[in-house]
Design an enzyme around this catalytic site. Structure first.
Site, PDB file in Angstrom:
ATOM      1  N   ASP A 102      -3.246   0.430  -6.014  1.00 28.42           N
ATOM      2  CA  ASP A 102      -3.038   0.835  -4.625  1.00 28.42           C
ATOM      3  C   ASP A 102      -4.116   0.308  -3.696  1.00 28.42           C
ATOM      4  O   ASP A 102      -5.142  -0.216  -4.131  1.00 28.42           O
ATOM      5  CB  ASP A 102      -2.987   2.374  -4.531  1.00 28.42           C
ATOM      6  CG  ASP A 102      -1.672   2.934  -5.044  1.00 28.42           C
ATOM      7  OD1 ASP A 102      -0.737   2.136  -5.235  1.00 28.42           O
ATOM      8  OD2 ASP A 102      -1.584   4.158  -5.263  1.00 28.42           O
ATOM      9  N   LYS A 138      -0.171   0.944   0.013  1.00 31.15           N
ATOM     10  CA  LYS A 138       0.582   1.508   1.123  1.00 31.15           C
ATOM     11  C   LYS A 138      -0.366   1.821   2.262  1.00 31.15           C
ATOM     12  O   LYS A 138      -1.494   2.239   2.050  1.00 31.15           O
ATOM     13  CB  LYS A 138       1.300   2.796   0.697  1.00 31.15           C
ATOM     14  CG  LYS A 138       2.368   2.580  -0.357  1.00 31.15           C
ATOM     15  CD  LYS A 138       3.044   3.887  -0.682  1.00 31.15           C
ATOM     16  CE  LYS A 138       4.152   3.700  -1.703  1.00 31.15           C
ATOM     17  NZ  LYS A 138       4.836   4.967  -1.984  1.00 31.15           N
ATOM     18  N   MET A 142      -5.509  12.073   4.657  1.00 27.68           N
ATOM     19  CA  MET A 142      -4.590  11.152   5.344  1.00 27.68           C
ATOM     20  C   MET A 142      -4.161  11.686   6.709  1.00 27.68           C
ATOM     21  O   MET A 142      -3.043  11.450   7.154  1.00 27.68           O
ATOM     22  CB  MET A 142      -3.341  10.887   4.478  1.00 27.68           C
ATOM     23  CG  MET A 142      -3.662  10.387   3.091  1.00 27.68           C
ATOM     24  SD  MET A 142      -2.204  10.293   2.015  1.00 27.68           S
ATOM     25  CE  MET A 142      -1.847  12.048   1.768  1.00 27.68           C
TER      26      MET A 142
END
Length: 515
Positions: free
Chosen positions: A34, A56, A171
């Site tokens: 990732d 991502k 996030m």
């Protein structure tokens, strides 16, 4: 049928992966990793391991989750050992459960190897405990971004306010105003301590401390960027960062503050410097990486083909050593042909590189400068002896000029050049106390890159240089009045000692200062 290992890579610092996770990476045939994974971990992979980036980013998904599930199953069904390498921990907002469910459809075996979750580690490394016996008896981890059209977090803010514990939003930087406004609306006091940590546990870590009522505005003003952790609660006011020098009451506060040093160097030297400087209460921020490019000319290979004719080979950098022996190997030249050759090196780092090939240096100068190196080497060479000098394209002209003056018969061949590229740390120039340069070419490349970008160094910034030639390059770029300290030894230890003198105003070594 193969197997899939779900490995938590930790919060960012490459050293915070578990030992078990690191060992499993070494045996994998395929690794799917990732965006938040430290790419230094990919160096653990065996030769030929297939690397698949599945990072991502908000608003820009490189590979959709369904595609990742398909990639996992396809590679595992082909009898591969597969690693699914995720930042933090696979089960903390990592969608590891969805990927396991995809494997279960095909009865593919798997093992979950926990990772250090950034929810706890990032605040901890910023000095913020998520619990405190008398202040916060619980902590709550909440996603600050959801997979919806708006991306807004779906939270019971009233319940969160009523917990009385530490709130950790992951996030959530893009939604920080929405988060704080809702907490305020549900009755959380505006003066509640709050903090945002961006790039946690890495060299680009940035910490902003504020209060609930102001944190969203402060984040915008500081232009902080993800990945970031938001911490809200009484423990966010703490700053448990140990300072080994605090015990010396006589040291002024300015000497106790953590210094920020920008580094311009190759990756290998950068890591060596960071290890030493971090022991000196210093935040090391790589600002410019120097890449080494080989120049394997016909002239070079011809000289290697008749290497026995030389009595001496001189190396002025570890890069020269590595390229020389790598080329020797590629040309299938028997190393025993060097049996009658003596070796000269300019410093301890070059000496160590040579020793890595099983050869001890026959000569090393008393002082690691090009001028002293040339003069002392000329003094030990016997009449009629010849010297081979493989080195950088922009090597010191002073060295060859002295060899010529001393009537030394030598052959100089340019075998590599270096080129710089700005690193993410270059965005933090205004925070730096000094910049460390390990070569004149580093100075020139860094200055060129900044000019191309239209960026400038802050007024009064200090410069720490390895050797007089590097110092001269700094003076040419930034003026003779610049605050420059030159290392007395041209190696990593010399740079660290020079940094100590910089911290103490250039008057004495830091170790002497705190005695």
């Amino acid at each position: 049928m193969g197997i899939v290992y779900f490995i938590g890579a930790g919060p960012g610092d490459k050293g915070l992966i578990t030992l078990k996770g690191a060992e499993k990476l070494k045996i994998c045939d395929v690794v799917i990793y990732d965006r938040l994974v430290n790419e230094e971990l990919l160096k653990l992979l065996k030769p030929g391991c297939k690397k698949i980036y599945a990072g991502k980013q908000a608003g820009c998904h490189y590979i959709k989750q369904e595609e990742i599930n398909k990639i996992l199953t396809e590679h595992a069904l082909k009898d591969n050992i597969v690693a699914r390498l995720k930042g933090g921990d696979s089960f903390v907002f990592g969608r590891g459960t969805e990927e396991i469910e995809a494997l279960n459809k095909y009865n593919i075996p798997y093992e979950v190897i926990p990772g250090v979750t950034s929810a706890i580690a990032v605040p901890e490394c910023a000095g913020i405990p998520v619990t405190h016996r008398s202040i916060s008896r619980s902590f709550h981890v909440i996603t600050g971004h959801t997979d919806t059209n708006t991306g807004s977090p779906v939270c019971n803010y009233k319940a969160l306010v009523g917990t009385g514990g530490t709130l950790i939003f992951m996030m959530g930087l893009a939604n920080i105003k929405e988060i704080t406004d809702n907490l305020l609306k549900e009755g959380m006091p505006a003066e509640t301590p709050a903090a945002v940590i961006s790039g946690g546990t890495t060299e680009i870590q940035e910490i902003l401390r504020s209060c609930l009522g102001n944190i969203a505005k402060d984040v915008t003003e500081k232009d902080m960027s993800p990945p970031a952790i938001i911490v809200i609660g009484e423990t966010a006011a703490y700053n448990y960062i140990y300072n080994k020098n605090i015990v010396k009451d006589s040291i002024p506060y300015s000497k106790l503050c953590k210094k920020k040093a920008g580094i311009v160097a190759t990756k290998a030297l950068m890591e060596k410097l960071k290890a030493g400087l971090q022991m000196e209460n210093t935040e090391c921020i790589p600002v410019c990486g120097m890449d080494v490019f080989n120049v394997i000319t016909q002239e070079f290979t011809e000289e290697l083909g008749r290497i026995e004719k030389y009595n001496w080979i001189a190396f002025t950098s570890r890069n020269g050593v590595l390229i020389f022996f790598e080329t020797l190997k590629k040309m299938h030249i028997d190393i025993r042909r060097l049996a009658g050759v003596k070796f000269a090196v300019i410093g301890s780092g070059t000496k160590e590189a040579l020793a890595g090939f099983g050869i001890n240096a026959d000569f090393i100068p008393a002082v690691y400068t090009s001028a002293i190196f040339a003069k002392e080497l000329a003094a030990v060479m016997l009449p009629g002896e010849t010297l081979f000098l493989p080195r950088a394209v922009k090597g010191s002209r002073e060295l060859t000029a002295i060899l010529e003056q001393e009537n030394i018969s030598f052959k100089e061949v340019k075998i590599y050049y270096v080129k710089g590229h700005l690193l993410p740390g270059a965005e933090r120039l205004k925070e730096l106390d000094c910049i460390i340069f390990l070569s004149a070419s580093g100075v020139q490349e860094f200055a060129r890159l900044l000019k191309d970008k239209g960026a400038e160094l802050p007024a009064g910034i200090g410069f720490i240089c390895i050797g007089d030639i590097t110092k001269k390059a700094v003076e040419e770029e930034y003026g003779t009045e610049a605050n420059i300290i030159t290392a007395q030894l041209n190696n990593a230890e010399g740079i660290i000692n020079a940094f100590d003198r910089f911290c103490c105003g250039g008057n004495t070594s830091f170790q002497e200062y705190i005695k």
